[in-house]
Design an enzyme around this catalytic site. Structure first.
Site, short mmCIF file in Angstrom:
data_model
loop_
_atom_site.label_atom_id
_atom_site.label_comp_id
_atom_site.label_asym_id
_atom_site.label_seq_id
_atom_site.Cartn_x
_atom_site.Cartn_y
_atom_site.Cartn_z
N ASP A 560 0.78 -1.23 0.00
CA ASP A 560 0.00 0.00 0.00
C ASP A 560 0.81 1.28 0.00
OD1 ASP A 560 -2.35 -1.30 -0.20
OD2 ASP A 560 -2.82 -1.27 1.93
N HIS A 630 -0.24 -7.86 -0.79
CA HIS A 630 -1.52 -8.56 -0.70
C HIS A 630 -2.33 -8.36 -1.97
CE1 HIS A 630 -2.04 -4.44 0.78
NE2 HIS A 630 -3.25 -4.51 0.25
N ARG A 640 -19.27 -8.41 -3.22
CA ARG A 640 -18.42 -8.37 -2.03
C ARG A 640 -18.26 -6.91 -1.64
NH1 ARG A 640 -12.82 -7.24 -1.03
NH2 ARG A 640 -11.63 -8.92 -0.04
#
Ligand SMILES: *[C@@H]1O[C@H](CO)[C@@H](O)[C@H](O)[C@H]1NC(C)=O
Length: 728
Positions: A560, A630, A640
Site C-alpha cells: 500500500d 496482498h 463483495r
C-alpha cells in the site's frame, strides 16, 4: 579505443551491436561534440528523415560515451602523484607554491590528455545542462526507437524502447509502445534488452534473486560481481565529479569570492559530489530512491551466503568488513565470533583492504565537508547511514538525528513489546495475530460490527450504487469481469443530506470507520495518533456469464505505501505510491459471494502465505509497507462489500474529507435535537465511545505477538503492473 571506455557499458554494447561508420573507429579523428550531433539528429527526426535521424542519434550517444570515458581516463591518469615531482625536494618558500605547482601540472595533464583523447579542444564538448539531462534520462533512445521502427529495424527499435523505459518507467506512452511490441509478431524476447544496463545492477539483482531462492553458491558469485562492478562504477562517478561545473549560478557566486574562498567552495562541491556518487550507484535506473547501505549490505548478504556454502573464512572476512561500517553491530560481532571459532582461533581475520581504504577515504572527505558545514556555511545531506557520530559536529547532530528518526523509525516493533494495550472496545476478538497470519504486523479481529450494522451499511452501498451520482457501477479498474462501486464518507453524508440514502446509515459508516481507527491505533501504534488517510466503501460484483475459468485477480498483488519491485526484490517508497500511508485495514460487511478472499504473499509476491475469508464484522489490519504484499482473488459470483481504510501517522497527510464530514454530521445532530426526535428505530449501534456516557471497559488479556522477521529483501511481482491503488 581508449582503454578507459571499457568501464562504460553501453559503449561496448553499441560497438558490438551497431554497425559503426568508419569515422567512429579511428581514435585520433576529432570527436564531434555530442550535443551538436544530438541537435542535428532531432532536427532530422522532426523532418521525418529516419535514416539520418537514426545515424546522428546513435553517433551522439557514442560521442557522449567517449567523452565521459575520456574524462574518467584522464582524471585517473593525471591522479598519479609520482609524475608530479615525487622525489623532488619540496620547493623553498611557502607550501602555497608547492601546492599550486602540483595543481598547475595536473591541470596541464588533464588538458593535454583530453585534447589527445577527443582530438580537439575539450571546451567544445561542454553541453548545456538541458542536453546533459536529456542524456542522463536516456532521451535519445526515445527518438531512436521511433526512427528504428520507421526503418523497420525492429530489434533495434525494441531495444531502444526498452532502454528508455528502464530509466523512465512512468512514461505512459512508452509503456503502451512496449506493450505493443510485446504483442507484435516477429519481436523476440531477447530484443527487450537494456543497452545501457549497469553491470552492477544486473549482477546485484541476480545475486539477490539467487539469495532469496536459497541458491547461495550462485548468490556469492553474483554478489561479488555486483560489489566489484559497483565499486568500479563508484570510481567512475567520482572521477566525473572533477569535471566542469555547469551551474551558472554557482559560477557567478564563486566569481565574487577570493582565491581561497573560491577554491574551498569548489573543492567542497567536488567532495559532496563524490560522496553523493553512492546514491547513483545504489539507485536502480528509473527509480528515485536508492537502496540503503548498498555497500555494507553486500557484506551482510555475503557473510550469510558464504557461511551457508561452508566457506567460513570468507564469511569471517565479510563479517569483519561489514563491521568496518557498523563496528558495534552486536549481531555481526556474534557471527564473527562463531566464524572465528569455525576456522580456528589462530587464523587471522581481516576486513577487505579495498573496503578499508574506501571507508578511510570516505571518512576523510566527510570530515572536511562537515568542517565546511560548521564553519563555512555549507550544507550537507550525508547519503550514508553508517557515518560515525564522532565526526558529525555537535551543532548539526541534533538536526541530523531528527532527520534520521523521521526516515527510519516508523512504527514500534510489536515483537519486542510483549504486553499489548487492551482493545478499546468490548466484545471484539483477536482471531489471528501476525504469527498465525504467517507474517509481520498483521491482525484479524472479529465482531467489530453486528449483523444488523453490516446490513445497514450494505444498504447504503446499494442505495449509493443506484443514485447515478458518479457512483454507478463501472467496470472494475483491475478486472473486466467485475463491477465496482465506491463511496467516500463525505459523499455518503452528502447523499444523506439530499435524501438519497438513509441518514442513519451514513452516520453508521462514519462511526464504523472511527471505531476501526481506534482499534488499529490501539493495536499497532499505542500512544501515537493515527489519522485517517482515506476511507472508501467499496463493492465488487461479479459480472454475469463471464466467470468460467477465471484466473485473474480481483485486485493484483501490491503493497500500500510502496512500489513492489520483483527484480530488485524490494519495495520502493516513492510516488506514485501513497508513501505516507502507514497502516491499512479492511472492514468486511458480508460473505454471501464466491471467491474474493484477501491473501498475503511471500516476498516474491506469488507465494501465498495466508488467506483471509471476508465476513461481516471482520477487520483485517496490517502495516502498509513491503512486508505486506496482498491481493484479492476474483469474485466469481455475487457481490463483495467492505470498507477500505488507510491510516497515516503524519497529521499533515490526514484525510481532508474527514473534518467536513464530521462537521456535517454534527450539524445534522443539532438539527435533530432541536426538532422532534428522529425516527430512531433501534438504539444507536454503540460505536462511538466518545458519545457513550460510560468509559470503554478494558477487555481481555493481551496476547503475545511474536513476529517472524527476516532479512528484508522486500518482494514483488511484475513491476510494470504495479501502481498504487486505492481499492481492496
Ligand atoms: C499459515 O501457514 C500455514 C502453513 O503453511 C497454513 O496452514 C495456514 O493456513 C496459514 N495461515 C493462514 C491464515 O492462511
Amino acid at each position: 579505443m581508449p582503454a578507459s571506455s571499457a568501464c562504460f557499458p553501453f559503449f561496448l554494447l553499441l560497438l558490438q551491436l551497431l554497425p559503426l561508420p568508419e569515422a567512429w573507429g579511428a581514435g585520433t579523428d576529432p570527436l564531434r561534440p555530442f550535443d551538436l550531433l544530438y541537435a542535428d539528429g532531432v532536427r532530422a527526426y522532426f523532418s521525418g528523415d529516419w535514416p539520418r535521424a537514426a545515424e546522428l542519434l546513435q553517433r551522439s550517444l557514442h560521442s557522449h560515451a567517449r567523452l565521459l570515458g575520456a574524462r574518467r581516463g584522464c582524471q585517473r591518469g593525471c591522479q598519479d602523484e609520482a609524475r608530479f615531482g615525487a622525489g623532488r625536494a619540496p620547493p623553498p618558500g611557502s607550501w602555497e607554491t608547492g601546492f599550486f605547482e602540483r595543481v598547475l601540472l595536473r591541470a596541464e595533464c588533464l588538458e593535454e590528455c583530453l585534447g589527445r583523447q577527443l582530438g580537439g579542444q575539450p571546451s567544445l564538448h561542454r553541453a548545456s545542462p538541458e542536453i546533459q539531462r536529456d542524456f542522463q534520462q536516456r532521451e535519445p533512445y526515445n527518438y531512436l526507437q521511433v526512427a528504428f521502427f520507421k526503418l523497420k529495424r525492429l530489434d533495434e527499435a525494441v531495444s531502444s524502447a526498452h532502454t528508455f523505459f528502464v530509466a523512465n518507467p512512468q512514461h505512459l506512452q512508452m509503456r503502451e509502445d512496449i506493450e505493443k511490441y510485446h504483442r507484435m509478431a516477429g519481436v523476440k524476447a531477447e530484443s527487450f534488452r537494456d543497452l545501457e544496463a549497469l553491470p552492477h545492477w544486473v549482477a546485484y539483482e541476480a545475486g539477490v534473486h539467487h539469495y532469496s531462492q536459497d541458491d547461495y553458491q550462485q548468490a556469492v558469485v553474483k554478489l561479488e560481481e555486483s560489489l566489484r562492478e559497483g565499486l568500479q562504477a563508484l570510481e567512475d562517478c567520482r572521477a566525473l565529479c572533477e569535471g566542469p561545473q555547469n551551474e551558472e549560478e554557482e559560477k557567478e557566486e564563486e566569481a565574487q569570492l577570493g582565491l581561497y574562498e573560491a577554491i574551498a567552495a569548489h573543492y567542497i562541491q567536488v567532495l559532496k559530489c563524490r560522496q553523493e556518487c553512492i546514491l547513483g550507484i545504489a539507485t536502480k535506473p528509473g527509480r528515485v530512491s536508492s537502496t540503503e547501505d548498498f555497500v555494507p549490505s553486500h557484506f551482510d548478504l555475503l557473510q550469510f551466503a558464504y557461511d551457508k556454502v561452508g566457506n567460513h573464512a570468507a564469511a569471517a572476512e565479510c563479517a569483519a568488513t561489514y563491521l568496518l561500517f557498523f563496528p558495534s553491530d552486536e549481531g555481526m560481532l556474534g557471527k564473527l565470533k562463531r566464524f572465528q571459532a569455525e576456522i580456528g582461533e589462530e587464523a587471522t581475520v581481516t576486513a577487505r583492504k579495498a573496503i578499508r581504504l574506501y571507508v578511510q577515504r570516505s571518512l576523510l572527505e566527510k570530515k572536511l565537508i562537515y568542517y565546511a558545514v560548521e564553519h563555512l556555511g555549507e550544507s550537507f545531506n550525508d547519503p550514508e547511514s553508517w557515518t560515525p557520530e564522532e565526526i558529525i559536529p555537535e551543532s548539526i547532530k541534533e538536526k541530523y538525528k531528527e532527520d534520521q528518526e523521521k526516515q527510519h523509525v516508523k512504527t514500534p516493533d510489536m515483537g519486542h513489546q510483549g504486553q499489548r494495550e487492551p482493545l478499546p472496545f468490548e466484545g471484539i476478538t483477536i482471531t489471528m495475530d501476525s504469527q498465525q497470519l504467517n507474517g509481520s504486523q498483521r491482525v484479524v479481529l472479529d465482531r467489530v460490527l453486528t449483523e444488523s450494522e453490516c446490513k445497514d451499511i450494505l444498504r447504503l452501498a446499494e442505495a449509493a450504487g443506484g443514485t447515478g451520482d458518479g457512483y454507478r457501477g463501472r467496470r472494475s479498474p483491475h478486472t473486466p469481469h467485475e463491477r465496482f462501486e465506491g463511496l467516500t464518507v463525505l459523499k455518503a453524508l452528502k447523499l444523506a443530506e439530499e435524501g438519497a440514502v438513509n441518514w442513519r446509515d451514513a452516520k453508521l459508516l462514519l462511526q464504523a470507520s472511527e471505531k476501526s481507527r481506534k482499534i488499529v491505533e490501539s493495536y499497532f501504534t499505542p500512544g501515537r495518533d493515527l489519522h485517517f488517510s482515506f476511507t472508501h466503501l467499496v463493492c465488487r460484483t461479479a459480472a454475469e456469464g463471464e466467470q468460467d475459468g477465471r484466473m485473474d485477480l480481483s485486485h493484483p498483488v501490491h503493497a500500500d505505501n510502496c512500489l513492489l519491485d520483483p527484480e530488485g526484490n524490494t519495495c520502493w517508497k516513492e510516488p506514485p505510491a501513497y508513501v505516507y500511508r502507514d497502516y491499512s485495514a479492511i472492514l468486511y460487511l458480508n460473505d454471501d459471494f464466491q471467491g474474493g478472499n484477501l491473501f498475503f504473499t511471500e516476498t516474491d509476491a506469488v507465494t501465498v502465505t495466508a488467506q483471509v475469508r471476508p465476513k461481516c464484522g471482520r477487520l483485517v489490519a496490517f502495516s502498509s509497507g513491503g512486508e505486506n504484499p496482498h491481493g484479492v482473488w476474483a469474485v466469481t459470483r455475487g457481490r463483495r462489500c467492505a470498507i477500505a481504510l488507510w491510516y497515516t501517522l503524519s497529521p499533515e497527510h490526514a484525510e481532508q474529507e474527514r473534518a467536513p464530514a464530521e462537521e456535517l454530521m454534527r450539524q445534522k445532530e443539532k438539527e435533530q435535537e432541536s426538532s422532534q426526535p428522529d425516527d430512531k428505530g433501534k438504539a444507536g449501534p454503540g460505536y462511538s465511545d466518545r458519545d457513550s456516557p460510560e468509559p470503554p471497559v478494558p477487555k481481555g488479556r493481551a496476547r503475545s505477538h511474536s513476529q517472524r522477521t527476516r532479512a528484508d529483501l522486500g518482494s514483488g511481482v511484475q513491476s510494470t503492473r504495479l501502481r498504487a491503488r486505492d481499492e481492496f
